[in-house]
Design a protein around this motif. Structure first.
Motif, mmCIF file in Angstrom:
data_model
loop_
_atom_site.group_PDB
_atom_site.id
_atom_site.type_symbol
_atom_site.label_atom_id
_atom_site.label_comp_id
_atom_site.label_asym_id
_atom_site.label_seq_id
_atom_site.Cartn_x
_atom_site.Cartn_y
_atom_site.Cartn_z
ATOM 1 N N CYS A 107 0.822 -1.117 0.049
ATOM 2 C CA CYS A 107 -0.119 0.036 0.087
ATOM 3 C C CYS A 107 0.884 1.282 -0.085
ATOM 4 O O CYS A 107 0.797 2.114 -0.647
ATOM 5 N N PHE A 108 1.957 1.351 0.616
ATOM 6 C CA PHE A 108 2.687 2.300 0.644
ATOM 7 C C PHE A 108 3.470 2.709 -0.505
ATOM 8 O O PHE A 108 3.337 3.678 -1.062
ATOM 9 N N TYR A 109 3.821 1.568 -1.322
ATOM 10 C CA TYR A 109 4.511 1.886 -2.639
ATOM 11 C C TYR A 109 3.564 2.366 -3.654
ATOM 12 O O TYR A 109 3.826 3.158 -4.429
ATOM 13 N N LEU A 110 2.004 1.994 -3.430
ATOM 14 C CA LEU A 110 1.107 2.482 -4.280
ATOM 15 C C LEU A 110 0.280 3.668 -3.452
ATOM 16 O O LEU A 110 -0.668 4.119 -4.208
ATOM 17 N N ARG A 111 0.831 4.421 -2.444
ATOM 18 C CA ARG A 111 0.292 5.573 -2.056
ATOM 19 C C ARG A 111 -1.314 5.136 -1.606
ATOM 20 O O ARG A 111 -2.141 6.207 -1.838
ATOM 21 N N ILE A 112 -1.648 4.090 -1.183
ATOM 22 C CA ILE A 112 -2.759 3.916 -0.533
ATOM 23 C C ILE A 112 -2.971 3.790 0.883
ATOM 24 O O ILE A 112 -2.096 3.291 1.549
#
Length: 366
Positions: A107-112
């Motif tokens: 999620c962090f990598y995808l800014r979620i």
């Protein structure tokens, strides 16, 4: 309409996340997406069946002899396309498993945005429990919403520099689950076997206790069993064959001890409710037992749940044979000590954590 995804993969996570999923599903203004990783398989789906939850996605990562590398890489690989396709407003993860860590990282990598349920538990020893302490600290670095079960958990997060506006003390969803599962009229063949003896429930499975620590634990328990003919011990055993081998070595020839397969959640919670006392190295039981009025001896050197120690319902006894033996005997012999631990206040909330979490999310996401 807000889209909220829950991701979990182990039996303990499923027990604590299922009441939250049901609360999400009850709201007309939420689209609920459930993704399970299958970090556990049979045990996970038993819980889903009890709570009548049908996952939208199952990553099915479990394989024979999987290690931490296998789990983490498989989740990162398989969850990415799901997150990209669904674009949830927030992803809810629970606690400290490898599923939780890997999902939060994705999620962090995808800014979620990540919502961390049961946030803020700490031993402050990165290797105890392993890898759970690292997992929960790492998730804390990226979570936008921190749902802390207690004021102590909130204080831990504040000391680490988390924004107070992101922290919400809700109680623990484990208590929500008990309201669904515990039945005063419950019957089971294991309870029939116990009859009028004092039932002792043990659970032991922690990775860091494998080997000599577990041998010490089991030796202490066996010594007490041999001295007290009025107790019977039930051990719902973990699937790890190394644990089974040790358990058979120490307990296999005792007619006062019953080693059984892992129980589904209704069976297990009702076993706890009918127990005289509990010995464990688990985490969730340290939250469930206070609600049930059951003393717990925690066979670990550290605990991320000091609230139970402070309240008096838990006692940290480590993994040394003599300490476990003496404290086990004390609770069997000393009524005053037993009663003090039995009536200690439950520090983990009133069973409304799931409702509070959903209300907070709807307010903050609006």
């Amino acid at each position: 309409m807000k889209k909220i995804m829950t991701v979990f993969g182990t039996r303990p996570e499923a027990i604590k996340m299922s009441p939250l999923v049901k609360e999400l599903e009850s709201r007309d203004n939420i689209e609920t997406i459930v993704c399970v990783t299958g970090q556990h398989k049979e045990m996970l789906h038993q819980v889903l069946s009890v709570f009548d939850i049908a996952p939208d996605y199952d990553l099915e990562i479990m394989k024979h002899n999987q290690d931490l590398f296998d789990v983490t890489m498989a989740i990162l690989d398989r969850i990415k396309p799901i997150l990209v396709a669904e674009q949830p407003d927030v992803v809810l993860v629970h606690g400290d498993t490898s599923t939780t860590f890997a999902t939060a990282l994705a999620c962090f990598y995808l800014r979620i945005p990540v919502g961390h349920v049961e946030a803020g538990l700490r031993t402050h020893n990165i290797y105890s429990p392993y890898p759970e302490e690292f997992n929960r600290q790492a998730v804390g670095l990226v979570s936008a919403f921190n749902f802390a079960p207690t004021e102590q958990a909130k204080a831990n997060l504040l000391k680490e520099g988390k924004d107070e506006a992101s922290i919400f003390v809700t109680g623990n969803t484990a208590i929500d689950a008990l309201a669904t599962t515990v039945n005063g009229d419950y019957r089971h063949e294991v309870l029939d076997w116990v009859d009028d003896a004092r039932l002792i429930t043990i659970t032991a499975h922690r990775r860091e206790n494998l080997g000599e620590p577990m041998r010490h634990m089991f030796k202490a328990i066996r010594r007490v069993v041999d001295e007290y003919p009025d107790i019977k011990v039930v051990y719902p055993i973990h699937m790890n064959p190394k644990i089974r081998e040790l358990a058979d070595e120490f307990f296999g020839d005792s007619d006062q001890m019953k080693i059984i397969p892992p129980l589904e959640v209704v069976e297990f919670h009702n076993l706890l409710a009918n127990s005289y006392l509990i010995l464990t190295d688990s985490g969730g039981i340290q939250e469930e037992a206070p609600s049930l009025g059951k003393p717990v001896l925690v066979m670990r050197d550290t605990t991320e749940r000091p609230e139970g120690i402070a309240a008096g319902t838990l006692k940290l006894v480590g993994t040394e044979e003599t300490t476990i033996y003496e404290n086990f005997k004390l609770l069997l012999d000393d009524d005053a000590t037993y009663q003090t631990m039995s009536v200690a206040a439950n520090p983990y909330g009133d069973g409304t954590a799931s409702r509070q979490i959903v209300d907070i999310l709807l307010e903050k996401l609006s």
